[in-house]
Design an enzyme around this catalytic site. Structure first.
Site, PDB file in Angstrom:
ATOM      1  N   ASP A 132      14.485  15.797 106.804  1.00  0.00           N
ATOM      2  CA  ASP A 132      13.099  15.335 106.757  1.00  0.00           C
ATOM      3  C   ASP A 132      12.105  16.477 106.624  1.00  0.00           C
ATOM      4  OD1 ASP A 132      13.390  12.596 106.740  1.00  0.00           O
ATOM      5  OD2 ASP A 132      13.342  12.387 108.923  1.00  0.00           O
ATOM      6  N   LYS A 135       8.643  15.916 105.135  1.00  0.00           N
ATOM      7  CA  LYS A 135       7.619  15.147 105.838  1.00  0.00           C
ATOM      8  C   LYS A 135       6.544  16.038 106.442  1.00  0.00           C
ATOM      9  CE  LYS A 135      10.376  11.027 106.766  1.00  0.00           C
ATOM     10  NZ  LYS A 135      10.992  10.159 107.792  1.00  0.00           N
ATOM     11  N   HIS A 184      18.809  11.964  99.760  1.00  0.00           N
ATOM     12  CA  HIS A 184      19.389  11.001 100.704  1.00  0.00           C
ATOM     13  C   HIS A 184      18.723   9.630 100.661  1.00  0.00           C
ATOM     14  CE1 HIS A 184      16.055  12.456 103.262  1.00  0.00           C
ATOM     15  NE2 HIS A 184      16.224  11.382 103.992  1.00  0.00           N
TER      16      HIS A 184
END
Length: 270
Positions: A132, A135, A184
């Site tokens: 992540d 993000k 992903h």
């Protein structure tokens, strides 16, 4: 302190000078005929080559071992830095405790069951840990919104894999680990993002991680949802084989589910 390459040259030079001086003196004291001296000098030359080869082997191997130890410590330092940074990101995302470490450990176990090992397993671990990373470029109002995202917000949210790729591709240490952060959210049937890859076009590491990531998202409390019951999560993953997930990897995941789940709380390379 003498640098290793200077030390190696110095040791070789001292050895060579001592060899020449003492071996010549020994030959002169033991042999007197020109024929015998010539024959022994030839043999002495072969012996010198063999001895210096062994000496250089020992010195170079010692230096390489020292370099490897320093490199190992450097890699561990990098990994610990990543771990700390990612844990801070988890706090920002309001994820449950050690989310990134949990999915990393489970991903490593599933990848190991699929026969992946060595450096490839390490790259997968780093990719899972950084899944992540993109993000960091998503506003909090979208990232931790307590309700569903609207269409415009989803457009922004779907940029995070591209942000992760751009963040990691110029860092040599992280380049082999880009597949998970970038891919992903791709789906086996080609309906994912950001590239719309399908089937085995999706990198193997991303196909492995996708199952773990969805399992964790459904199983844990998030700001926008309550956790699902475990049997419902596993049923969903089974139903999504061939749609969202690689069916072969789903089979391995379900067949080894207790072991993979237990890995979330076990020590690992991270």
């Amino acid at each position: 302190m003498i640098k290793p390459y200077y030390r190696t040259v110095l040791i070789y030079l001292i050895f060579a000078l001592l060899w020449i001086y003492f071996s010549d003196a020994l030959v002169s004291s033991l042999f007197h005929s020109a024929e015998m001296i010539t024959r022994v000098q030839n043999l002495k030359g072969f012996a010198f080559v063999g001895c210096t080869a062994l000496l250089l082997l020992f010195l170079i191997r010692a230096d390489l071992n020292r370099i490897e130890q320093v490199s190992q410590k450097l890699r561990q330092s990098y990994d610990q830095t990543l771990k700390g940074w990612v844990q801070v990101m988890d706090i920002r995302h309001k994820e449950t405790g050690e989310h990134s470490l949990r999915v990393t450990r489970m991903t490593v176990r599933l990848a190991g069951l699929l026969g992946i090992e060595g450096d490839e397993l390490t790259y997968i671990a780093r990719g899972a840990l950084m899944h992540d990373a993109g993000k960091v470029g998503i506003p909090d109002a979208i990232l931790i919104k307590p309700g569903p995202l609207d269409q415009d917000e989803w457009v922004i949210m779907k940029e995070h894999p591209v942000i992760a790729r751009d963040l990691m591709r110029d860092i040599e240490f992280l380049q082999p680990s880009i597949d998970i952060p970038y891919c992903h959210h791709e789906r086996w049937n080609g309906t994912g993002y950001p590239q719309g890859l399908a089937g085995e076009q999706i990198p193997l590491a991303a196909r492995i991680f996708a199952i773990i990531d969805v399992w964790d998202a459904l199983s844990e409390h998030r700001v926008y949802k309550q956790p699902w019951p475990e049997d419902q999560v596993l049923l969903y993953i089974r139903e999504q084989a061939g749609i969202h997930f690689d069916p072969g990897i789903v089979e391995v995941f379900l067949d080894n589910y207790p072991e993979i789940k237990a890995a979330a709380k076990q020590p690992s390379i991270f």
